[in-house]
Design a protein around this motif. Structure first.
Motif, PDB file in Angstrom:
ATOM      1  N   LEU A   9       0.842  -1.195   0.000  1.00  0.00           N
ATOM      2  CA  LEU A   9       0.000   0.000   0.000  1.00  0.00           C
ATOM      3  C   LEU A   9       0.876   1.244   0.000  1.00  0.00           C
ATOM      4  CD1 LEU A   9      -2.755   1.433   0.293  1.00  0.00           C
ATOM      5  CD2 LEU A   9      -2.468   1.300   2.760  1.00  0.00           C
ATOM      6  N   ARG A  10       1.904   1.232   0.862  1.00  0.00           N
ATOM      7  CA  ARG A  10       2.775   2.396   0.979  1.00  0.00           C
ATOM      8  C   ARG A  10       3.383   2.752  -0.371  1.00  0.00           C
ATOM      9  NH1 ARG A  10       5.929   0.414   5.476  1.00  0.00           N
ATOM     10  NH2 ARG A  10       4.121   0.060   6.793  1.00  0.00           N
ATOM     11  N   GLU A  11       3.751   1.717  -1.144  1.00  0.00           N
ATOM     12  CA  GLU A  11       4.364   2.007  -2.434  1.00  0.00           C
ATOM     13  C   GLU A  11       3.347   2.439  -3.478  1.00  0.00           C
ATOM     14  OE1 GLU A  11       7.592  -0.241  -4.450  1.00  0.00           O
ATOM     15  OE2 GLU A  11       7.575  -1.245  -2.495  1.00  0.00           O
ATOM     16  N   ILE A  12       2.301   1.635  -3.571  1.00  0.00           N
ATOM     17  CA  ILE A  12       1.353   1.873  -4.669  1.00  0.00           C
ATOM     18  C   ILE A  12       0.641   3.216  -4.532  1.00  0.00           C
ATOM     19  CG2 ILE A  12      -0.765   1.009  -5.750  1.00  0.00           C
ATOM     20  CD1 ILE A  12       0.266  -1.820  -5.166  1.00  0.00           C
ATOM     21  N   GLN A  13       0.377   3.656  -3.311  1.00  0.00           N
ATOM     22  CA  GLN A  13      -0.416   4.885  -3.182  1.00  0.00           C
ATOM     23  C   GLN A  13       0.301   6.120  -3.740  1.00  0.00           C
ATOM     24  OE1 GLN A  13      -1.413   6.090   0.781  1.00  0.00           O
ATOM     25  NE2 GLN A  13       0.455   5.281   1.647  1.00  0.00           N
ATOM     26  N   TYR A  14       1.622   6.044  -3.885  1.00  0.00           N
ATOM     27  CA  TYR A  14       2.343   7.215  -4.425  1.00  0.00           C
ATOM     28  C   TYR A  14       2.609   7.107  -5.914  1.00  0.00           C
ATOM     29  CZ  TYR A  14       2.737   8.357   0.451  1.00  0.00           C
ATOM     30  OH  TYR A  14       2.409   8.646   1.731  1.00  0.00           O
ATOM     31  N   PHE A  15       2.083   6.087  -6.560  1.00  0.00           N
ATOM     32  CA  PHE A  15       2.209   5.993  -8.021  1.00  0.00           C
ATOM     33  C   PHE A  15       1.576   7.228  -8.647  1.00  0.00           C
ATOM     34  CE2 PHE A  15       2.497   1.094  -8.867  1.00  0.00           C
ATOM     35  CZ  PHE A  15       3.647   1.056  -8.104  1.00  0.00           C
ATOM     36  N   GLU A  16       2.253   7.779  -9.664  1.00  0.00           N
ATOM     37  CA  GLU A  16       1.717   9.017 -10.243  1.00  0.00           C
ATOM     38  C   GLU A  16       0.471   8.759 -11.087  1.00  0.00           C
ATOM     39  OE1 GLU A  16       4.663   7.767 -10.899  1.00  0.00           O
ATOM     40  OE2 GLU A  16       5.027   7.656 -13.063  1.00  0.00           O
ATOM     41  N   GLU A  17       0.194   7.480 -11.404  1.00  0.00           N
ATOM     42  CA  GLU A  17      -1.005   7.185 -12.194  1.00  0.00           C
ATOM     43  C   GLU A  17      -2.279   7.384 -11.374  1.00  0.00           C
ATOM     44  OE1 GLU A  17       1.558   5.117 -12.013  1.00  0.00           O
ATOM     45  OE2 GLU A  17       2.212   4.610 -14.054  1.00  0.00           O
ATOM     46  N   ILE A  18      -2.143   7.358 -10.061  1.00  0.00           N
ATOM     47  CA  ILE A  18      -3.340   7.410  -9.222  1.00  0.00           C
ATOM     48  C   ILE A  18      -3.774   8.859  -8.988  1.00  0.00           C
ATOM     49  CG2 ILE A  18      -4.217   6.902  -6.903  1.00  0.00           C
ATOM     50  CD1 ILE A  18      -2.512   4.333  -7.058  1.00  0.00           C
ATOM     51  N   ALA A  19      -5.072   9.091  -9.206  1.00  0.00           N
ATOM     52  CA  ALA A  19      -5.613  10.446  -9.094  1.00  0.00           C
ATOM     53  C   ALA A  19      -5.587  10.917  -7.637  1.00  0.00           C
ATOM     54  CB  ALA A  19      -7.030  10.478  -9.637  1.00  0.00           C
ATOM     55  N   ARG A  20      -5.665  12.231  -7.449  1.00  0.00           N
ATOM     56  CA  ARG A  20      -5.706  12.805  -6.099  1.00  0.00           C
ATOM     57  C   ARG A  20      -6.922  13.708  -5.977  1.00  0.00           C
ATOM     58  NH1 ARG A  20      -0.705  12.843  -3.160  1.00  0.00           N
ATOM     59  NH2 ARG A  20       0.597  11.220  -4.067  1.00  0.00           N
ATOM     60  N   ASN A  21      -7.425  13.833  -4.776  1.00  0.00           N
ATOM     61  CA  ASN A  21      -8.580  14.714  -4.588  1.00  0.00           C
ATOM     62  C   ASN A  21      -8.101  16.132  -4.317  1.00  0.00           C
ATOM     63  OD1 ASN A  21      -7.709  14.689  -1.957  1.00  0.00           O
ATOM     64  ND2 ASN A  21      -9.487  13.585  -1.153  1.00  0.00           N
ATOM     65  N   GLU A  22      -9.070  17.028  -4.004  1.00  0.00           N
ATOM     66  CA  GLU A  22      -8.696  18.447  -3.865  1.00  0.00           C
ATOM     67  C   GLU A  22      -7.725  18.682  -2.702  1.00  0.00           C
ATOM     68  OE1 GLU A  22     -12.862  17.689  -2.263  1.00  0.00           O
ATOM     69  OE2 GLU A  22     -11.672  17.171  -4.022  1.00  0.00           O
ATOM     70  N   PHE A  58      -7.020  -3.533  -2.783  1.00  0.00           N
ATOM     71  CA  PHE A  58      -6.929  -2.077  -2.932  1.00  0.00           C
ATOM     72  C   PHE A  58      -7.866  -1.672  -4.063  1.00  0.00           C
ATOM     73  CE2 PHE A  58      -2.107  -2.442  -1.905  1.00  0.00           C
ATOM     74  CZ  PHE A  58      -2.402  -2.665  -0.563  1.00  0.00           C
ATOM     75  N   LEU A  59      -8.495  -0.510  -3.877  1.00  0.00           N
ATOM     76  CA  LEU A  59      -9.303   0.038  -4.946  1.00  0.00           C
ATOM     77  C   LEU A  59      -8.741   1.423  -5.253  1.00  0.00           C
ATOM     78  CD1 LEU A  59     -11.852  -0.585  -6.643  1.00  0.00           C
ATOM     79  CD2 LEU A  59     -13.107   0.829  -5.033  1.00  0.00           C
ATOM     80  N   ALA A  60      -8.357   1.652  -6.506  1.00  0.00           N
ATOM     81  CA  ALA A  60      -7.713   2.915  -6.843  1.00  0.00           C
ATOM     82  C   ALA A  60      -8.395   3.577  -8.023  1.00  0.00           C
ATOM     83  CB  ALA A  60      -6.244   2.678  -7.172  1.00  0.00           C
ATOM     84  N   ARG A  61      -8.330   4.912  -8.079  1.00  0.00           N
ATOM     85  CA  ARG A  61      -8.876   5.675  -9.202  1.00  0.00           C
ATOM     86  C   ARG A  61      -7.717   6.295  -9.969  1.00  0.00           C
ATOM     87  NH1 ARG A  61     -13.500   8.879  -8.969  1.00  0.00           N
ATOM     88  NH2 ARG A  61     -14.409   6.987  -8.154  1.00  0.00           N
ATOM     89  N   PRO A  62      -7.460   5.835 -11.196  1.00  0.00           N
ATOM     90  CA  PRO A  62      -6.366   6.439 -11.973  1.00  0.00           C
ATOM     91  C   PRO A  62      -6.757   7.839 -12.455  1.00  0.00           C
ATOM     92  CG  PRO A  62      -7.184   4.408 -12.987  1.00  0.00           C
ATOM     93  CD  PRO A  62      -8.152   4.794 -11.942  1.00  0.00           C
ATOM     94  N   VAL A  63      -5.743   8.623 -12.845  1.00  0.00           N
ATOM     95  CA  VAL A  63      -5.976   9.994 -13.299  1.00  0.00           C
ATOM     96  C   VAL A  63      -6.920   9.999 -14.499  1.00  0.00           C
ATOM     97  CG1 VAL A  63      -4.863  12.103 -14.115  1.00  0.00           C
ATOM     98  CG2 VAL A  63      -3.663  10.601 -12.510  1.00  0.00           C
TER      99      VAL A  63
END
Lengths: 382, 387
Positions: free
Chosen positions: B76-89, B209-214
């Motif tokens: 989780l620690r690694e994957i959450q900082y992937f730049e493909e994953i979108a970020r909220n406001e 894990f559930l992720a939202r890409p950019v």
């Protein structure tokens, strides 16, 4: 001509109709019996002598939650416990099976499992070989036959619940239990593959006697009350009935469909009977004129409809009984149903329904006959 | 010359008394068929309805179900900082590490226990699943032993009302809200805080894990990146694709529906044949007259076949109508993938009704074929002579 002969002749006068009616009754009763068997398989688990003695101890949270291995000595010391082994459902996918493997694989402690598997017949040398080799397993005869396995073969599995793939060497083949499909292997082998997590799936406990069994379950439950891993101990039978509760509304559904089938059956027989009687109103009037009394006429009608329905039951229920005895149902259903057995109760049910059917379908024509006077009857054209 | 359709049609109506049983018999066959298939359709609809098309789900390689998957915190620690994953406001990555636990809970009607799927979600979990709405109460407070249960499960399990609490593991959980999954698989779940859930059930690992890409392109890149990275023994796929495959439970129901329909229809064909034979027998003279008038054999056969088909069609429509009464009714059974109770609705689709009607017509045609051939073969003179 005897009266019986008269009735038989009457029933057979339209052979095609007779045949069609008997076949449709037979078909419906066949279906009814099949549904009953399936329902019984789903809701009424296999019951053998061992299952009243065996107790399954699982985590109170749910079956999917493991238990700490350290519980073993505590349970062993409980009075009334004759034997205990870890019993972990591995849930692997057997090589070649796409999505679903129809037999279970359990990790046990072979030396301890001997007592619990008292109804399983394994040649002693195979048993010794199994205990000696921790990568080995014993396989139920049904599974061995299905996949053409013999002693010495290897069985590879992909772990679906546990994150490890295992391969077993077959040390022996067992038979004689209520469900000869499972694979039993060493808990130690599983522990090794997982890096010794210190947990087991469930405990399998044998009570020293049937009278002791409920007391033992209570003692086990108490022993772990208010600990980090509270348990639910119950007899194997109660445990299996727990699964039945999980089927939820499906049970009611199958029951409901059986009712629909019976109802459809009733319709068919009633309509055929009234058809058969309607076309011989004139004859019945002649019989009346000849001096046959009303109740004798009723007896003719009743005997005919009764005979038709019972004959249908004979072919339908009897056919189901014969068919499921000859067919290899476990193989045909891909292992979903192990014992597909038509019980005497089901046969009795089918015949009772047929008898009631015969009675009910005679009612409408009888009322018709009773209402019609001789003159009216003689006047009737078809 | 063909007989007018009206002949067949009026025959069905005039002899309604004798044909009633046959029609009802066919109606029941169609009813059973449509009802069982609607169950399977309901399961498929619920799983096909689940997920957000933008999301990507990550599970352990080799696990077929999310509940049997295990993923570590390091991942989780690694994957959450992937730049493909979108970020909220607030610049937080849109990823939720979930943990799934099966909890055996008593039913509301006291008829035993069943497994309930409990999902521990991270802070972004709700945001990632917009189809799940809160219908009563409030969301759980992270760090507290609070739970939000599905409103449909609340009708089935004890102590699921707002404010009530039930025991799970070593502690008790308080129900603070009801969620509605909008007819998706989430309708069969209960949600709580992921870390509370892990500590309560002694889980070191997450399940998925559930992720939202950019965007779409980043999504494809993320899928490839997780697949290619040897350090992770993980499998990534679109969330919707994962749920679409969760239809194992529907398969045996479909099979049962087909089996019953075929067996029952054999009985129904016999019954229909009986009725048609009788009905033709009763109008032997009428058919003879038609032949004398110059109608060809095949016209008579056609008219009688149409009569049988119409009869069956009436039955089929009635069967569909009865089955339709169940449409939308909520029911439940054990899901094979999750090993927990799944809630879904009977879904009578137009397609199913169409299939039911076709089925009925086939029964009707099969039931009237032999009788109509027989009728057309009757010697005209004999037919006219018959009373």
């Amino acid at each position: 001509m005897t009266i019986a002969g008269f009735i038989v002749r009457n029933a057979l006068r339209n052979k095609r109709r007779f045949l069609l009616s008997v076949s449709s009754v037979a078909m419906s009763l066949f279906l009814l019996v099949t549904l009953q068997v399936a329902l019984r398989e789903l809701t009424n688990p296999i019951n053998d002598e061992g299952s009243t003695l065996r107790i399954i101890v699982r985590n109170k949270v749910s079956l999917a939650q493991p238990l700490p291995a350290r519980q073993l000595p505590t349970i062993e010391r409980i009075p009334g416990v004759a034997a205990i082994t870890p019993f972990s459902y591995y849930g692997g996918l057997y090589k070649g099976d796409e999505k679903f493997t129809s037999f279970a694989q359990f990790a046990v402690d072979p030396a301890r499992a001997l007592d619990l598997l008292s109804d399983a017949r394994v040649p002693p040398e195979q048993m010794q070989a199994w205990i000696a080799d921790r990568t080995s397993a014993i396989v139920g005869k049904m599974t061995a036959d299905r996949y053409g396995l013999k002693v010495g073969d290897r069985m590879p599995f992909t772990g679906q619940i546990y994150p490890c793939d295992l391969e077993f060497k077959i040390a022996g083949i067992y038979q004689g239990t209520a469900d000869d499909r499972n694979v039993m292997f060493h808990q130690k082998y599983l522990d090794e593959a997982l890096g010794d997590p210190g947990t087991v799936g469930t405990w399998w406990v044998k009570a020293s006697s049937v009278e002791e069994a409920p007391l033992v379950t209570e003692r086990i439950n108490k022993a772990f009350a208010n600990t980090s891993a509270e348990v639910r101990a119950e007899t194997e039978r109660a445990f299996q009935l727990g699964f039945v509760s999980m089927w939820a509304n499906i049970k009611i559904l199958i029951g409901g469909i059986s009712m629909v089938v019976v109802f459809a059956l009733l319709l068919v027989t009633v309509s055929t009977m009234s058809m058969a009687i309607r076309e011989r109103f004139r004859e019945l009037a002649v019989l009346k004129a000849l001096g046959f009394r009303r109740r004798e006429l009723f007896a003719f009608i009743l005997a005919e409809s009764f005979g038709l329905a019972t004959l249908g039951a004979f072919f339908g229920a009897g056919g189901a009984w014969l068919l499921y005895r000859t067919l290899d149902m476990p193989k045909l259903t891909g292992g979903m149903f192990v014992v597909f057995e038509v019980t005497p109760q089901m046969l009795a049910l089918a015949f009772t329904i047929a008898a009631v059917l015969g009675l009910l379908s005679a009612v409408a024509p009888m009322i018709g006959v009773a209402r019609t006077s001789v003159v009216q009857g003689l006047k009737t054209l078809d | 010359m063909a007989l007018p359709l009206r002949y067949s049609f009026r025959n069905v109506l005039i002899r309604w008394r004798s044909t009633f049983a046959t029609v009802l018999g066919i109606a029941l066959v169609v009813f059973v068929f449509v009802l069982l298939q609607s169950l399977a359709a309901g399961i498929e609809k619920s799983s096909g309805n689940t997920g957000d098309s933008r999301n990507i789900m990550i599970v352990r390689k080799g696990s077929t179900a999310e509940s049997a998957s295990l993923i570590s915190r390091e991942n989780l620690r690694e994957i959450q900082y992937f730049e493909e994953i979108a970020r909220n406001e607030r610049n937080e990555p849109l990823i939720s590490a979930d943990v799934l636990v099966l909890v055996s809970l008593p039913r509301i009607d006291g008829s035993g226990e069943a497994n309930v799927l409990l999902r521990g979600i991270s802070a972004r979990g709700v945001e990632l699943r917009p189809q799940v709405q809160l219908v009563a109460g409030r969301w759980f407070t992270p760090g507290k032993r609070e739970i939000v249960v599905s409103s449909r499960m609340a009708k089935r399990f004890a102590n699921f009302s707002l404010g009530q609490s039930f025991k799970a593991g070593t502690a008790s959980l308080t129900v603070v809200g009801w969620l509605d999954g909008g007819g998706s698989a989430f309708d069969s779940e209960c949600w709580m805080d992921a870390d509370e859930c892990r500590s309560l059930f002694e889980r070191d690992l997450y399940s998925s894990f559930l992720a939202r890409p950019v965007d779409e392109a980043a999504g494809a890149k993320l899928l490839a990146r997780i697949e290619a990275d040897r350090r992770f023994k993980l499998k990534a796929e679109k969330e919707v694709a994962y749920y679409q495959k969760q239809t194992m439970t529907a398969a045996p129901i479909k099979w049962l529906g087909g089996f019953l329909a075929i067996m029952m229809s054999v009985g129904a064909v016999f019954a229909a044949m009986n009725t048609m034979y009788a009905s033709i027998g009763a109008r032997t003279r009428e058919i003879g007259t038609l032949r004398v008038l110059g109608f060809r054999r095949r016209s008579v056969v056609a008219a009688l076949l149409i009569e049988g088909a119409l009869l069956a069609l009436i039955g089929g429509v009635a069967g569909c109508a009865i089955a339709y009464l169940w449409n939308g009714y909520t029911t439940a059974t054990m899901g094979f993938e999750t090993f927990s109770e799944i809630v879904f609705e009977f879904t009578v689709t137009p397609r199913l009704m169409g299939e039911g009607l076709i089925f009925a017509v086939i029964v009707g045609l099969m039931g009237s074929f032999l009788p109509s051939v027989r009728a057309s073969r009757l010697p005209v003179i004999n037919a006219l002579k018959s009373v």
